[in-house]
Design a protein around this motif. Structure first.
Motif, PDB file in Angstrom:
ATOM      1  N   ASP A  32     -18.730  25.503   2.144  1.00 16.95           N
ATOM      2  CA  ASP A  32     -19.810  25.205   2.295  1.00 16.95           C
ATOM      3  C   ASP A  32     -20.655  25.042   1.826  1.00 16.95           C
ATOM      4  N   MET A  33     -21.842  23.412   1.822  1.00 15.35           N
ATOM      5  CA  MET A  33     -22.927  22.997   1.473  1.00 15.35           C
ATOM      6  C   MET A  33     -23.932  23.267   2.346  1.00 15.35           C
ATOM      7  N   GLN A  34     -24.875  24.528   1.676  1.00 19.12           N
ATOM      8  CA  GLN A  34     -26.475  24.705   2.221  1.00 19.12           C
ATOM      9  C   GLN A  34     -26.282  25.244   3.560  1.00 19.12           C
ATOM     10  N   ALA A  51     -17.870  14.985   7.452  1.00 22.18           N
ATOM     11  CA  ALA A  51     -18.306  14.253   7.439  1.00 22.18           C
ATOM     12  C   ALA A  51     -19.650  15.205   8.421  1.00 22.18           C
ATOM     13  N   PHE A  52     -19.973  14.072   8.727  1.00 23.53           N
ATOM     14  CA  PHE A  52     -21.171  15.286   9.872  1.00 23.53           C
ATOM     15  C   PHE A  52     -20.104  14.974  11.698  1.00 23.53           C
ATOM     16  N   ASN A  53     -20.225  13.810  12.131  1.00 26.78           N
ATOM     17  CA  ASN A  53     -19.756  13.291  12.714  1.00 26.78           C
ATOM     18  C   ASN A  53     -18.435  13.657  13.711  1.00 26.78           C
ATOM     19  N   GLY A  77     -29.550   3.896   3.309  1.00 23.71           N
ATOM     20  CA  GLY A  77     -28.906   5.182   2.749  1.00 23.71           C
ATOM     21  C   GLY A  77     -29.190   6.267   4.311  1.00 23.71           C
ATOM     22  N   GLU A  78     -29.186   7.519   3.854  1.00 26.31           N
ATOM     23  CA  GLU A  78     -28.827   9.132   5.084  1.00 26.31           C
ATOM     24  C   GLU A  78     -30.310   9.010   6.283  1.00 26.31           C
ATOM     25  N   ALA A  79     -29.890   8.514   7.410  1.00 27.03           N
ATOM     26  CA  ALA A  79     -30.818   8.584   8.526  1.00 27.03           C
ATOM     27  C   ALA A  79     -32.567   7.394   8.169  1.00 27.03           C
ATOM     28  N   VAL A 107     -14.614  12.073  -2.755  1.00 25.99           N
ATOM     29  CA  VAL A 107     -14.545  11.429  -2.186  1.00 25.99           C
ATOM     30  C   VAL A 107     -15.893  11.983  -0.665  1.00 25.99           C
ATOM     31  N   LYS A 108     -15.596  11.178  -0.485  1.00 29.97           N
ATOM     32  CA  LYS A 108     -16.709  11.576   1.201  1.00 29.97           C
ATOM     33  C   LYS A 108     -17.249   9.757   1.673  1.00 29.97           C
ATOM     34  N   HIS A 109     -17.312  10.172   3.285  1.00 35.52           N
ATOM     35  CA  HIS A 109     -17.517  11.258   4.293  1.00 35.52           C
ATOM     36  C   HIS A 109     -16.290  11.175   5.369  1.00 35.52           C
ATOM     37  N   TYR A 110     -15.349  12.590   4.692  1.00 35.23           N
ATOM     38  CA  TYR A 110     -14.178  12.658   5.837  1.00 35.23           C
ATOM     39  C   TYR A 110     -14.180  13.236   7.258  1.00 35.23           C
ATOM     40  N   THR A 155     -17.882  20.679   2.531  1.00 38.79           N
ATOM     41  CA  THR A 155     -18.815  20.075   3.680  1.00 38.79           C
ATOM     42  C   THR A 155     -20.673  19.336   3.494  1.00 38.79           C
ATOM     43  N   ASP A 156     -20.325  18.053   4.368  1.00 40.22           N
ATOM     44  CA  ASP A 156     -21.685  18.270   4.299  1.00 40.22           C
ATOM     45  C   ASP A 156     -22.894  18.522   4.115  1.00 40.22           C
ATOM     46  N   TYR A 157     -23.975  18.568   4.339  1.00 39.66           N
ATOM     47  CA  TYR A 157     -24.566  19.343   4.518  1.00 39.66           C
ATOM     48  C   TYR A 157     -25.538  19.817   6.033  1.00 39.66           C
ATOM     49  N   THR A 158     -25.334  21.489   5.074  1.00 37.35           N
ATOM     50  CA  THR A 158     -25.185  21.924   7.129  1.00 37.35           C
ATOM     51  C   THR A 158     -24.335  21.589   8.058  1.00 37.35           C
ATOM     52  N   ILE A 168     -23.623  25.307  -7.550  1.00 39.35           N
ATOM     53  CA  ILE A 168     -25.022  24.350  -7.519  1.00 39.35           C
ATOM     54  C   ILE A 168     -25.283  23.054  -7.745  1.00 39.35           C
ATOM     55  N   PHE A 169     -26.165  22.485  -6.001  1.00 43.45           N
ATOM     56  CA  PHE A 169     -26.041  20.915  -6.295  1.00 43.45           C
ATOM     57  C   PHE A 169     -27.635  20.578  -6.408  1.00 43.45           C
ATOM     58  N   ASN A 170     -27.848  19.260  -7.321  1.00 44.06           N
ATOM     59  CA  ASN A 170     -29.375  19.138  -7.059  1.00 44.06           C
ATOM     60  C   ASN A 170     -30.064  19.948  -8.317  1.00 44.06           C
ATOM     61  N   THR A 216     -19.421  14.923  -8.881  1.00 43.85           N
ATOM     62  CA  THR A 216     -20.120  14.041  -8.381  1.00 43.85           C
ATOM     63  C   THR A 216     -20.133  14.208  -6.909  1.00 43.85           C
ATOM     64  N   PHE A 217     -20.743  13.584  -6.285  1.00 47.74           N
ATOM     65  CA  PHE A 217     -20.628  13.813  -4.695  1.00 47.74           C
ATOM     66  C   PHE A 217     -20.375  12.517  -4.020  1.00 47.74           C
ATOM     67  N   ALA A 218     -19.144  11.326  -5.049  1.00 53.04           N
ATOM     68  CA  ALA A 218     -19.431   9.526  -4.654  1.00 53.04           C
ATOM     69  C   ALA A 218     -17.437   9.971  -5.090  1.00 53.04           C
ATOM     70  N   TYR A 248     -23.786  16.778  -7.810  1.00 52.49           N
ATOM     71  CA  TYR A 248     -25.016  15.836  -7.559  1.00 52.49           C
ATOM     72  C   TYR A 248     -24.512  14.721  -7.099  1.00 52.49           C
ATOM     73  N   ASP A 249     -26.002  13.754  -6.447  1.00 53.49           N
ATOM     74  CA  ASP A 249     -25.569  12.660  -5.837  1.00 53.49           C
ATOM     75  C   ASP A 249     -25.169  11.724  -6.761  1.00 53.49           C
ATOM     76  N   VAL A 250     -24.246  11.182  -7.900  1.00 55.17           N
ATOM     77  CA  VAL A 250     -24.708  10.479  -8.999  1.00 55.17           C
ATOM     78  C   VAL A 250     -23.775   9.128  -8.155  1.00 55.17           C
ATOM     79  N   GLY A 291     -27.579   2.759   8.071  1.00 60.61           N
ATOM     80  CA  GLY A 291     -28.598   3.165   6.841  1.00 60.61           C
ATOM     81  C   GLY A 291     -27.343   2.906   5.870  1.00 60.61           C
ATOM     82  N   ARG A 292     -26.193   3.865   5.682  1.00 57.77           N
ATOM     83  CA  ARG A 292     -25.490   3.446   5.063  1.00 57.77           C
ATOM     84  C   ARG A 292     -24.309   2.741   5.058  1.00 57.77           C
ATOM     85  N   VAL A 293     -24.408   1.352   5.101  1.00 57.03           N
ATOM     86  CA  VAL A 293     -23.536   0.561   4.731  1.00 57.03           C
ATOM     87  C   VAL A 293     -24.085   0.251   2.910  1.00 57.03           C
TER      88      VAL A 293
HETATM   89  C1  NOJ Z   1     -26.242  15.101   2.805  1.00 62.01           C
HETATM   90  C2  NOJ Z   1     -25.712  13.424   2.319  1.00 62.01           C
HETATM   91  O1  NOJ Z   1     -25.057  13.333   3.717  1.00 62.01           O
HETATM   92  C3  NOJ Z   1     -24.308  13.155   1.811  1.00 62.01           C
HETATM   93  O2  NOJ Z   1     -23.453  12.259   1.387  1.00 62.01           O
HETATM   94  C4  NOJ Z   1     -24.672  13.675   0.291  1.00 62.01           C
HETATM   95  O3  NOJ Z   1     -23.930  13.998  -0.733  1.00 62.01           O
HETATM   96  C5  NOJ Z   1     -25.166  15.627   0.206  1.00 62.01           C
HETATM   97  N1  NOJ Z   1     -26.513  14.941   2.099  1.00 62.01           N
HETATM   98  C6  NOJ Z   1     -25.964  16.539  -0.260  1.00 62.01           C
HETATM   99  O4  NOJ Z   1     -26.934  15.385  -1.368  1.00 62.01           O
END
Ligand code: NOJ
Length: 755
Positions: free
Chosen positions: A335-337, A271-273, A508-510, A224-227, A303-306, A97-99, A171-173, A127-129, A185-187
Motif C-alpha cells: 500500500d503506497m502512502q 493505476a488510479f483509474n 506529468g501528473e495532474a 512497471v506502471k500504471h497497471y 499501489t499508486d499513491y493512496t 520508504i520512497f522519496n 524505481t517507479f518506472a 523513487y521516481d527515477v 499530461g502524462r503522455v
Molecule cells: C503518483 C504517480 O501516479 C506515480 O506515477 C508515482 O510513481 C507515485 N505518485 C510516486 O511518486
C-alpha cells in the motif's frame, strides 16, 4: 564541427563532449546491454526459502508493516497522511520508504530498521527515477522519439547506476501507458501511442534498470506502471474513468506490461483509474486472472499513491477498512502512502475477512525481493559517498545525455533553407525557453538540478555564435510588454530562433490541458517575429503533442525538442548548426486541432470512410481527418528515396515467413540515420482491423550517395490479433504490407496467408 564541444570545455562546463570517448563508451555499454538481454529475471529458490523461514517468525503486525510503503517528507506528490515515518520505521510498521535519497540519509533510515527493530528487516528505497537520477535525459516521450532501443536501455542503465549509488534500490518506472490523448499530461512519461514500439521500449527500460543481475549493487528494481489502461482516461482528464472493451485492453494497452513482465520486471504499480467499473487497486481480473494466472508474474504489486483509499470516492467500498479487504484480496501486496493496510489489515484478518495465507503470500514476494537484492546480506550495499562522488553526474553520463538528447529531436518543418544555420550568420535567440534551465528538465526529474542544465543560449554563446538574446515573454500569462525587446533582437540578426513551448509543470501528473495550443503570449511573440521578415525557426519544448496548425503557417522551420534534459542546450545547438543531423521520429500523432482528439495512426476504416464528395461519410465539417504530423514522421537534412518493396513470395503458410525488402538511398549531401517503418493491414478479419499497425522498423545510417537494402521478415505471429472469439491468432487471407519513412507516406504490397 566540434566547436560546441570545445567551446563548452573552454567555458568550464563539465565536459564531455569528445566523440571518440562517446564511441568507446557506447561500445562498452553495448557489450553490457547484450549481456543483460541474455538473462530474464526470476526470484530464486533460495530467496523464496529464506523468505519463508523469516515469515515463520513474524507477527501479523510485522507482516502488515512489510506491506506498507510511506513517503519521506522530501518530495511529495499527493496528500501526506503520515508525517511520522521515522517512528513507523522504529516500530517495524513500514517495509519500504520512497522519496528519500542520498546514501547518507537512506543509510540512517536503514540503520533504524535493521538495528532498532525486533527482526531487523531492511527497507526498500523507492523513487521516481524516470528519465535519469541526477544526469537528466530527455523525458521518456522525447527519448522514445529516437526509436533507439539500445540508447533507451543505456540511459535507464545509467539512471540505475546513479540512483543505486545514492542509496536507492527501486524505481517507479518505466511508465508504459499507451497514450492516444494529448490532453493527458502524462503522455510525457511514456513511449507514445503505439503498442508495438511501446512494448519494445518497455522491455528495454526494464533491462536497463534491472541490468543483468538484480543482486548487483548498481541495479535497481523496476516497477512497471500504471497497471492498467491509465492512458485511456476519458477526455484526457487525469485520474478519470476508463471504459474500454476487453479487446482494446488486451490488444492496445496490456502488451507493454506483458513485455515488461517478459523482460523480468520485479514489480507492478496499479493505476488510479477504474477499468470496466472496477478500480485497478481492487481489480482481481487485472491482478489475479491476467497478471498472476495468465502471465505467471512472480514479483510484487504496489499501489499508486493512496489509490486503495481512493476506492472509497470511486464508490466501490464504503470505507477504508473495506478498501483494505478489497485490495489485498484482489492481489495488492503493498500500500503506497494510504496507511490503509497499516490501519485496517490486521483487523480484517482477525475478523476473518482476509486470510492469513493471503497476507503471507504478499509478504513472501516482498521478502524474497529483499533477499534477491542482497539486503539481508548487507543492508547498506546500495550507495556510498564514494560511489556518489564517482558515479553520479559523471562526465561519461553527460556524454550519453548529449547523444540521447540529439537523437530525440524531431525536425517537423524546414523550408526556405532555414536549417541548418550557417556559422557565418548572426542569430536572434529569443523566447521564454531559450535560457530557462529549470524547464528543460520537464517533470519527474529525480535529483536533477536546474543549475546542472546547459541551455541553448549558453551553448550558442559557448561556440562564439553572434547572438542577440531577448526573452520576449513567459510561457504563460498575458504580458506582451517585452515582445518588442525580442523584435529588436530579431531585427539585428540574420535569422531568428524562437524557443517556445510549455513549462515543465504543464506535463506529468495532474497536468491535463483542454487547449493544446502554445500557452500564454507566445503566438503574439511569433507574430511579431514573423513581421520582421527574417527567417524564423521555432524550437519547441513540450511534453505532449501540441496543436501547431497556426505555427506551421507562420514560421520556416520547427524543431521538436520535448523537454531535453541536462544536455539539451548543446544537443539543440548541434542540430541547428548542422553538426548533427536530426533523426527523431514522432512516437505520437500531432493533431490539427484538439477537436480531432483522440487521433492515432492505427485507426479503423469505418463503414463510411472519408469521401470528400460525399457528405455522409466519417469526417468533420471544419477540419480535415488527417493529422498535422503523422505517427513516425520526422525530417532530416538529407534526402532519402525509397525503391519499390520486393517480396520473397506473395503467398505463404503459417509455418513459413515472407521476406520483404526495400532499397533506401541517401540522395542528399550529409550522412543521415533513416528509420524504415513496416506496417501491416489485415484486409478482412473476423473483427474489424486497423488500417495499419507497426510491425517492424530498422534504423540505417547512410553516407551521402549510399544505398542500403533493408530487409524485414514477416511471420504468422506478426499478423495475429484477438479474433472474434478472443483467441490470439492470424486468420488466413490477404494482408497489405506498407513500407515507408512514416505511417503516412508508405508504399504497399499484398501477401496472402494460406490455410
Ligand atoms: C503518483 C504517480 O501516479 C506515480 O506515477 C508515482 O510513481 C507515485 N505518485 C510516486 O511518486
Amino acid at each position: 564541427m566540434d566547436c560546441v564541444k570545445q567551446a563548452l570545455l573552454v567555458g568550464g562546463y563539465k565536459n564531455v563532449i569528445n566523440r571518440l570517448m562517446i564511441k568507446k563508451l557506447l561500445l562498452s555499454f553495448s557489450i553490457l546491454l547484450l549481456l543483460s538481454s541474455l538473462s530474464a529475471q526470476q526470484l530464486s529458490d533460495r530467496a523464496w526459502a529464506r523468505a519463508d523461514s523469516l515469515l515463520g517468525q513474524m507477527t501479523l503486525d510485522e507482516k502488515v508493516g512489510q506491506m506498507t510503503l510511506f513517503t519521506s517528507d522530501w518530495v511529495v506528490t499527493g496528500p501526506t497522511l503520515r508525517p511520522g515515518y521515522r517512528d513507523d520505521i522504529l516500530a517495524g510498521k513500514v517495509g519500504a520508504i520512497f522519496n528519500a535519497h542520498t546514501s547518507e540519509y537512506n543509510h540512517q533510515l536503514q540503520k533504524m530498521a535493521v538495528e532498532e527493530t525486533r527482526l531487523g528487516i531492511p527497507l526498500l528505497f523507492g523513487y521516481d527515477v524516470v528519465h535519469g537520477y541526477r544526469t537528466i535525459f530527455p523525458i521518456p516521450l522525447g527519448e522514445s522519439a529516437s526509436w533507439d532501443l539500445q540508447g533507451i536501455e543505456q540511459t535507464a542503465r545509467i539512471a540505475a547506476v546513479e540512483a543505486s549509488a545514492a542509496g536507492l534500490n527501486w524505481t517507479f518506472a518505466p511508465m508504459v501507458d499507451i497514450a492516444r490523448d494529448p490532453r493527458w499530461g502524462r503522455v510525457a512519461e511514456g513511449a507514445g501511442e503505439d503498442t508495438y514500439l511501446g512494448s519494445l521500449i518497455s522491455a528495454a527500460r526494464v533491462r536497463g534498470f534491472q541490468g543483468q543481475n538484480i543482486g548487483d549493487e548498481n541495479t535497481i528494481l523496476a516497477c512497471v506502471k500504471h497497471y492498467a489502461a491509465y492512458g485511456a482516461a476519458q477526455a484526457g482528464r487525469d485520474y478519470n474513468t476508463v471504459d474500454i472493451s476487453d479487446r482494446t485492453l488486451r490488444e492496445i494497452y496490456l502488451p507493454p506490461f506483458k513485455a515488461a513482465k517478459d523482460a523480468g520486471v520485479y514489480s507492478f504499480m496499479t493505476a488510479f483509474n477504474d477499468v470496466d467499473a472496477v478500480p485497478c487497486s481492487g481489480n482481481s481480473y487485472l491482478l489475479q486472472d491476467i497478471l498472476r494466472k495468465e502471465w505467471g508474474f512472480q514479483g510484487m504489486v504496489v499501489t499508486d499513491y493512496t489509490s486503495i483509499n481512493e476506492m472509497v470516492p470511486h464508490g466501490i467500498v464504503a470505507n477504508n477498512a473495506e478498501a483494505a479487504t478489497l485490495a489485498v484480496n484482489a492481489g495488492v501486496d503493498m500500500d503506497m502512502q494510504g496507511a490503509v493496510y497499516y490501519d485496517y489489515l490486521a483487523k480484517q484478518v482477525k475478523e476473518g475477512l482476509v486470510s492469513v495465507e493471503t497476507v503471507d503470500q504478499s509478504v513472501r514476494y516482498i521478502l524474497a525481493l529483499k533477499y534477491e537484492l542482497g539486503l539481508f546480506d548487507d543492508p547498506y550495499r546500495y550507495g556510498s559517498k564514494e560511489r556518489e562522488a564517482e558515479e553520479v553526474f559523471s562526465q561519461a553520463h553527460l556524454n550519453v545525455a548529449l547523444e540521447s538528447s540529439i537523437k530525440s529531436l524531431v525536425l517537423l518543418k524546414n523550408e526556405r533553407g532555414a536549417l541548418p544555420i550557417s556559422a557565418s550568420k548572426s542569430i536572434a535567440v529569443v523566447g521564454p525557453l531559450a535560457d530557462n534551465k529549470a524547464e528543460m528538465l520537464g517533470n519527474w526529474f529525480g535529483d536533477g538540478r536546474a543549475d546542472d542544465v546547459i541551455t541553448p543560449l549558453m551553448a550558442f554563446r559557448a561556440i562564439g555564435a553572434d547572438v542577440y538574446y531577448a526573452k520576449g515573454c513567459e510561457t504563460s500569462g498575458e504580458d506582451e510588454s517585452r515582445i518588442s525587446e525580442a523584435v529588436v533582437a530579431a531585427e539585428q540578426a540574420d535569422i531568428i530562433v524562437a524557443f517556445v513551448g510549455e513549462s515543465g509543470y504543464m506535463s506529468g501528473e495532474a497536468a491535463s490541458r483542454s487547449d493544446i495550443t502554445l500557452p500564454g503570449p507566445q503566438r503574439a511573440l511569433i507574430s511579431a517575429l514573423e513581421a520582421t521578415g527574417k527567417p524564423l525557426v521555432l524550437v519547441l519544448m513540450n511534453g505532449r503533442p501540441l496543436d501547431l496548425s497556426w505555427e506551421v503557417a507562420h514560421c520556416d522551420a520547427i524543431l521538436e525538442a520535448w523537454f531535453p534534459g541536462t544536455m539539451g542546450g548543446p544537443a539543440i545547438v548541434e542540430v541547428l548548426m548542422g553538426e548533427a543531423n536530426p533523426s527523431g521520429r514522432l512516437p505520437i500523432t500531432f493533431p490539427r486541432s484538439v477537436g480531432q482528439v483522440p487521433i492515432f495512426y492505427n485507426a479503423k476504416n469505418t463503414g463510411r470512410p472519408f469521401d470528400a464528395n460525399n457528405k455522409y461519410t466519417s469526417k468533420y465539417l471544419d477540419v480535415e481527418n488527417t493529422p498535422l504530423f503523422p505517427f513516425g514522421f520526422g525530417l532530416s537534412y538529407a534526402e532519402i528515396t525509397y525503391g519499390k518493396p520486393v517480396l520473397s513470395k506473395t503467398e505463404f503458410s503459417a509455418s513459413e515467413t515472407v521476406k520483404i525488402s526495400i532499397r533506401v538511398t541517401n540522395t542528399g549531401d550529409v550522412a543521415t540515420t533513416e528509420t524504415v517503418q513496416l506496417y501491416v493491414h489485415d484486409l478482412v478479419g473476423s473483427v474489424t482491423r486497423p488500417l495499419k499497425e507497426l510491425k517492424g522498423f530498422q534504423q540505417v545510417t547512410l553516407a551521402p550517395g549510399a544505398t542500403q537494402q533493408v530487409e524485414f521478415e514477416i511471420g504468422v505471429n506478426d499478423l495475429a490479433f484477438y479474433t472474434r472469439d478472443m483467441t490470439w491468432k492470424a486468420e488466413p487471407g490477404d494482408f497489405e504490407i506498407q513500407l515507408g519513412p512514416n505511417s503516412r507516406d508508405v508504399q504497399t504490397a499484398t501477401i496472402k496467408l494460406t490455410d
